[in-house]
Enzyme design. Sequence first.
Site, PDB file in Angstrom:
ATOM      1  N   SER A 140      34.481 -22.467  25.306  1.00 47.48           N
ATOM      2  CA  SER A 140      35.256 -23.690  25.136  1.00 47.48           C
ATOM      3  C   SER A 140      34.641 -24.525  24.021  1.00 47.48           C
ATOM      4  O   SER A 140      33.429 -24.452  23.779  1.00 47.48           O
ATOM      5  CB  SER A 140      35.224 -24.491  26.448  1.00 47.48           C
ATOM      6  N   TYR A 153      29.933 -27.734  33.464  1.00 48.22           N
ATOM      7  CA  TYR A 153      30.900 -26.871  32.788  1.00 48.22           C
ATOM      8  C   TYR A 153      30.517 -26.722  31.313  1.00 48.22           C
ATOM      9  O   TYR A 153      30.468 -25.598  30.784  1.00 48.22           O
ATOM     10  CB  TYR A 153      32.313 -27.442  32.919  1.00 48.22           C
TER      11      TYR A 153
END
Length: 178
Positions: A140, A153
């Site tokens: 990401s 995350y």
Amino acid sequence: MNISGNTVLVTGGGAGIGLAIATVFARRGNDVIICGRDERRLHAAKQAVPSLHTLACDVSVRSERHRLFEWATTEFPKVNMVVNNAGIQRETSFLTGAPELFDGESEIETNLTASIELSALFVPHFLTLDGRAAIINVTSGLAFIPLKSVPVYCATKAGLHSFSMSLRSQLAPTNISV
């Protein structure tokens, strides 16, 4: 690497990005296997793309990762691509001691450890194959520009990016692309 004629395993393939990846691979003439925790999502994915092969599996659990590997390589011995896509994102506040870190699924196990261990399991198998193989790790932009509400995350995606770069370098002289 050709993007058709492969046998592709997509973790977290029952919905979202994973299902989109699986659908594109299936439309390109690949044999596609998806796994995920939610059997209802896997069933719905199979309804949408009937050629998909499915397995209910929680990659955050070590024994499940090993079961997935054994099943995939036994049922689909030509499996030559793994897309490590399974992931979860949870808001975590360290201002409160981050109790949510220990409630439910582990972001670290799902987002980072699973991809590392599945890579370790599949690399020796891929080395025995004639032709190219690939490991695709879905990360990401939050690996580079973290969002304060999801720090774990972001850290797992940064770790996965770093791991991918190192793995790519290690496997450069082999038949495996990363």
